[in-house]
Write a protein that holds these residues in place. Structure first.
Motif, PDB file in Angstrom:
ATOM      1  N   ARG A  52       0.755  -1.103   0.222  1.00 50.27           N
ATOM      2  CA  ARG A  52       0.152   0.067   0.037  1.00 50.27           C
ATOM      3  C   ARG A  52       0.798   1.095  -0.289  1.00 50.27           C
ATOM      4  NH1 ARG A  52      -4.891   1.182   1.731  1.00 50.27           N
ATOM      5  NH2 ARG A  52      -6.175  -0.738   1.383  1.00 50.27           N
ATOM      6  N   HIS A  53       0.320   1.961  -0.832  1.00 47.90           N
ATOM      7  CA  HIS A  53       0.847   3.389  -1.042  1.00 47.90           C
ATOM      8  C   HIS A  53       1.048   3.853   0.217  1.00 47.90           C
ATOM      9  CE1 HIS A  53       2.117   7.775  -1.679  1.00 47.90           C
ATOM     10  NE2 HIS A  53       2.366   7.961  -2.749  1.00 47.90           N
ATOM     11  N   PRO A  54       2.225   4.225   1.025  1.00 44.92           N
ATOM     12  CA  PRO A  54       1.788   5.510   3.035  1.00 44.92           C
ATOM     13  C   PRO A  54       0.783   6.457   2.498  1.00 44.92           C
ATOM     14  CG  PRO A  54       4.201   5.662   1.761  1.00 44.92           C
ATOM     15  CD  PRO A  54       3.326   4.745   0.425  1.00 44.92           C
ATOM     16  N   ASP A  55       0.429   6.920   1.199  1.00 43.63           N
ATOM     17  CA  ASP A  55      -0.776   8.517   1.589  1.00 43.63           C
ATOM     18  C   ASP A  55      -2.029   7.800   1.436  1.00 43.63           C
ATOM     19  OD1 ASP A  55       1.244   9.971   2.154  1.00 43.63           O
ATOM     20  OD2 ASP A  55       1.663  10.695   0.152  1.00 43.63           O
ATOM     21  N   ASP A  56      -1.964   6.151   0.602  1.00 41.94           N
ATOM     22  CA  ASP A  56      -3.331   6.057   0.047  1.00 41.94           C
ATOM     23  C   ASP A  56      -4.381   5.066   1.466  1.00 41.94           C
ATOM     24  OD1 ASP A  56      -5.159   5.106  -1.063  1.00 41.94           O
ATOM     25  OD2 ASP A  56      -4.252   3.618  -2.407  1.00 41.94           O
ATOM     26  N   THR A  57      -4.967   5.589   1.621  1.00 40.96           N
ATOM     27  CA  THR A  57      -5.965   5.274   2.863  1.00 40.96           C
ATOM     28  C   THR A  57      -7.355   4.742   2.735  1.00 40.96           C
ATOM     29  OG1 THR A  57      -8.259   7.593   2.913  1.00 40.96           O
ATOM     30  CG2 THR A  57      -5.830   7.319   4.487  1.00 40.96           C
ATOM     31  N   PHE A  58      -7.343   4.437   0.714  1.00 40.31           N
ATOM     32  CA  PHE A  58      -8.862   4.073   0.114  1.00 40.31           C
ATOM     33  C   PHE A  58      -8.822   1.792   1.551  1.00 40.31           C
ATOM     34  CE2 PHE A  58     -10.565   1.985  -4.015  1.00 40.31           C
ATOM     35  CZ  PHE A  58     -12.312   1.750  -3.284  1.00 40.31           C
ATOM     36  N   ILE A  59      -9.245   1.439   1.306  1.00 33.34           N
ATOM     37  CA  ILE A  59      -9.729   0.103   1.588  1.00 33.34           C
ATOM     38  C   ILE A  59      -9.636  -0.425   0.322  1.00 33.34           C
ATOM     39  CG2 ILE A  59     -12.067   0.154   1.622  1.00 33.34           C
ATOM     40  CD1 ILE A  59     -11.682  -1.291   4.004  1.00 33.34           C
ATOM     41  N   GLY A  60     -10.361  -0.072  -1.144  1.00 35.81           N
ATOM     42  CA  GLY A  60      -9.872  -1.124  -2.151  1.00 35.81           C
ATOM     43  C   GLY A  60     -11.139  -1.733  -2.899  1.00 35.81           C
ATOM     44  N   SER A  61     -11.729  -1.956  -3.787  1.00 39.15           N
ATOM     45  CA  SER A  61     -12.771  -2.076  -4.767  1.00 39.15           C
ATOM     46  C   SER A  61     -12.686  -3.322  -5.141  1.00 39.15           C
ATOM     47  CB  SER A  61     -12.984  -0.834  -5.632  1.00 39.15           C
ATOM     48  OG  SER A  61     -12.005  -1.678  -6.744  1.00 39.15           O
ATOM     49  N   CYS A  62     -11.620  -4.327  -4.718  1.00 35.70           N
ATOM     50  CA  CYS A  62     -12.229  -6.209  -5.331  1.00 35.70           C
ATOM     51  C   CYS A  62     -12.970  -6.670  -4.324  1.00 35.70           C
ATOM     52  CB  CYS A  62     -10.664  -6.508  -5.138  1.00 35.70           C
ATOM     53  SG  CYS A  62     -10.812  -8.248  -5.573  1.00 35.70           S
ATOM     54  N   PRO A  63     -13.813  -7.306  -4.878  1.00 35.76           N
ATOM     55  CA  PRO A  63     -15.062  -7.850  -3.918  1.00 35.76           C
ATOM     56  C   PRO A  63     -14.454  -9.316  -3.198  1.00 35.76           C
ATOM     57  CG  PRO A  63     -15.542  -8.155  -5.981  1.00 35.76           C
ATOM     58  CD  PRO A  63     -14.456  -7.307  -5.962  1.00 35.76           C
ATOM     59  N   TYR A  64     -13.040  -9.397  -3.550  1.00 33.87           N
ATOM     60  CA  TYR A  64     -12.640 -10.472  -2.705  1.00 33.87           C
ATOM     61  C   TYR A  64     -11.763 -10.834  -2.380  1.00 33.87           C
ATOM     62  CZ  TYR A  64     -15.368 -13.297  -7.005  1.00 33.87           C
ATOM     63  OH  TYR A  64     -16.299 -14.207  -8.256  1.00 33.87           O
ATOM     64  N   HIS A  65     -10.382  -9.268  -3.026  1.00 34.71           N
ATOM     65  CA  HIS A  65      -9.167  -9.287  -1.820  1.00 34.71           C
ATOM     66  C   HIS A  65      -9.079  -7.901  -1.488  1.00 34.71           C
ATOM     67  CE1 HIS A  65      -8.481 -12.406  -5.213  1.00 34.71           C
ATOM     68  NE2 HIS A  65      -8.452 -12.992  -4.260  1.00 34.71           N
ATOM     69  N   LYS A  66     -10.193  -7.294  -1.597  1.00 32.40           N
ATOM     70  CA  LYS A  66     -10.203  -5.349  -1.295  1.00 32.40           C
ATOM     71  C   LYS A  66      -8.871  -4.738  -1.703  1.00 32.40           C
ATOM     72  CE  LYS A  66     -13.980  -5.318   1.677  1.00 32.40           C
ATOM     73  NZ  LYS A  66     -14.689  -4.537   0.997  1.00 32.40           N
ATOM     74  N   ASP A  67      -7.766  -5.422  -1.073  1.00 35.04           N
ATOM     75  CA  ASP A  67      -6.599  -4.168  -1.429  1.00 35.04           C
ATOM     76  C   ASP A  67      -5.765  -4.984  -2.702  1.00 35.04           C
ATOM     77  OD1 ASP A  67      -5.843  -6.128   0.342  1.00 35.04           O
ATOM     78  OD2 ASP A  67      -4.204  -4.009   1.710  1.00 35.04           O
ATOM     79  N   CYS A  68      -6.451  -6.302  -3.712  1.00 36.49           N
ATOM     80  CA  CYS A  68      -5.269  -6.313  -4.840  1.00 36.49           C
ATOM     81  C   CYS A  68      -4.913  -5.616  -5.359  1.00 36.49           C
ATOM     82  CB  CYS A  68      -5.372  -7.438  -5.313  1.00 36.49           C
ATOM     83  SG  CYS A  68      -6.810  -7.421  -5.943  1.00 36.49           S
ATOM     84  N   LEU A  69      -4.251  -5.723  -6.603  1.00 37.47           N
ATOM     85  CA  LEU A  69      -3.554  -5.086  -7.401  1.00 37.47           C
ATOM     86  C   LEU A  69      -4.948  -4.374  -7.910  1.00 37.47           C
ATOM     87  CD1 LEU A  69      -1.767  -3.310  -9.640  1.00 37.47           C
ATOM     88  CD2 LEU A  69      -1.680  -5.601 -11.012  1.00 37.47           C
ATOM     89  N   GLU A  70      -6.198  -4.936  -8.373  1.00 35.05           N
ATOM     90  CA  GLU A  70      -7.021  -4.553  -9.004  1.00 35.05           C
ATOM     91  C   GLU A  70      -7.670  -3.586  -8.410  1.00 35.05           C
ATOM     92  OE1 GLU A  70      -9.801  -7.003 -11.387  1.00 35.05           O
ATOM     93  OE2 GLU A  70     -11.315  -6.702 -10.333  1.00 35.05           O
ATOM     94  N   GLY A  71      -8.232  -4.165  -6.849  1.00 36.77           N
ATOM     95  CA  GLY A  71      -8.976  -3.474  -5.658  1.00 36.77           C
ATOM     96  C   GLY A  71      -8.506  -2.146  -5.367  1.00 36.77           C
ATOM     97  N   LEU A  72      -6.639  -1.969  -6.305  1.00 40.19           N
ATOM     98  CA  LEU A  72      -6.248  -0.027  -6.071  1.00 40.19           C
ATOM     99  C   LEU A  72      -6.008   0.453  -6.760  1.00 40.19           C
ATOM    100  CD1 LEU A  72      -3.852  -1.367  -2.809  1.00 40.19           C
ATOM    101  CD2 LEU A  72      -5.899  -0.915  -2.613  1.00 40.19           C
TER     102      LEU A  72
END
Length: 290
Positions: free
Chosen positions: A161-181
């Motif tokens: 995760r980028h130090p300035d990124d607080t977004f939880i992630g949008s992937c329905p399976y993994h949240k903060d995988c590459l696609e999710g971020l």
């Protein structure tokens, strides 16, 4: 001789017919809706071409690519519920008499298009990613797709995760995988603005580049490809490729030598036609093998 191609994306389908030189003769697109509605448009398009005998399909997935499987040719566990367990290849063969189908993922088809007619031409090891509504990747080694028990799902690799990124992630399976971020929907949910409407100087592009650069970093250390191609709608931001190249160089930190960045981390030479040209090439290969 005419060949057909289908680029079946999560947002839209693109269908094309081309000749032996992989030149597109006719190309249409329509939204990805239900199989009943979308596939009827597909069939209506191809029925106009009486000499068509092979179609190359690159589909969103996951899909079943193992020929010995009972569900070969199916879209399987997709989050697009209307398409879950849809027999794509079987439907085409049922609706179009005497048709043969080359079947792979949408990113594999785009990778193959760039391999045979784009910026990967003349190379043996090529990796292609699409960064758009979702994130997916395909790899070719000596002209063969990298596959094992199934096709790769490179877009769901984990990233730091980028130090300035607080977004939880949008992937329905993994949240903060590459696609999710890094996919288009993640950019919109993180910023409240669609990517195409964000100014080039917005700091969120540095966050985006950080994730894509990690993708290039991991790909380099896993495959040592001769080229990494990033396509998809997000990569149409002209400032993004340079940011990715710069972040990639920092991440590698001179650990390995890699090709010149101007020819190593690139965008598709074939643009939005990479997938359909790859489909035409796969259809042509199938016809010549018969």
């Amino acid at each position: 001789m005419l060949y057909g191609a289908i680029e079946a994306g999560g947002t839209k389908f693109v269908c094309a017919v081309g000749n032996e030189n992989l030149e597109i003769i006719e190309r249409v697109s329509f939204p990805t809706e239900t199989p009943e509605k979308t596939m009827r448009s597909v069939i209506d398009f191809f029925k106009k071409f009486e000499t068509l005998s092979t179609i190359g399909v690159g589909s969103f997935g996951p899909i079943d690519v193992k020929r010995e499987s009972e569900t070969y040719g199916y879209i399987t566990s997709t989050p697009k519920l209307a398409w879950k367990n849809f027999d794509f290849v079987g439907y085409l063969k049922d609706q179009l008499a005497n048709i043969s189908v080359a079947w792979t993922t949408d990113v594999n088809a785009a990778c193959y298009g760039e391999y045979v007619a784009g910026c990967g031409k003349g190379l043996s090891n090529v990796v292609y990613y699409t960064i758009g509504t979702g994130v997916g990747g395909g790899a070719l080694v000596d002209g063969q797709f990298v596959e094992g028990f199934s096709h790769p799902e490179m877009g769901h690799a984990m990233v730091r995760r980028h130090p300035d990124d607080t977004f939880i992630g949008s992937c329905p399976y993994h949240k903060d995988c590459l696609e999710g971020l890094a996919a288009g929907p993640a950019i919109e949910k993180r910023t409240g603005t669609k990517g195409q409407d964000l100014p080039p100087e917005d700091s969120s592009w540095d966050i985006e580049a950080y994730y894509i650069a990690q993708c290039a970093y991991n790909t380099t250390l896993l495959f040592s490809p001769q080229i990494i191609i990033f396509g998809g709608g997000v990569m149409k931001q002209e400032q993004l490729r340079k940011k990715v190249q710069e972040q990639f160089a920092k991440l590698i930190n001179d650990y390995v030598k890699y090709p010149d960045l101007s020819t190593y981390i690139v965008t598709p030479q074939l643009g939005d036609n990479a997938g359909v040209i790859g489909g035409l090439a796969l259809a042509k290969d199938l016809y010549l093998q018969a």
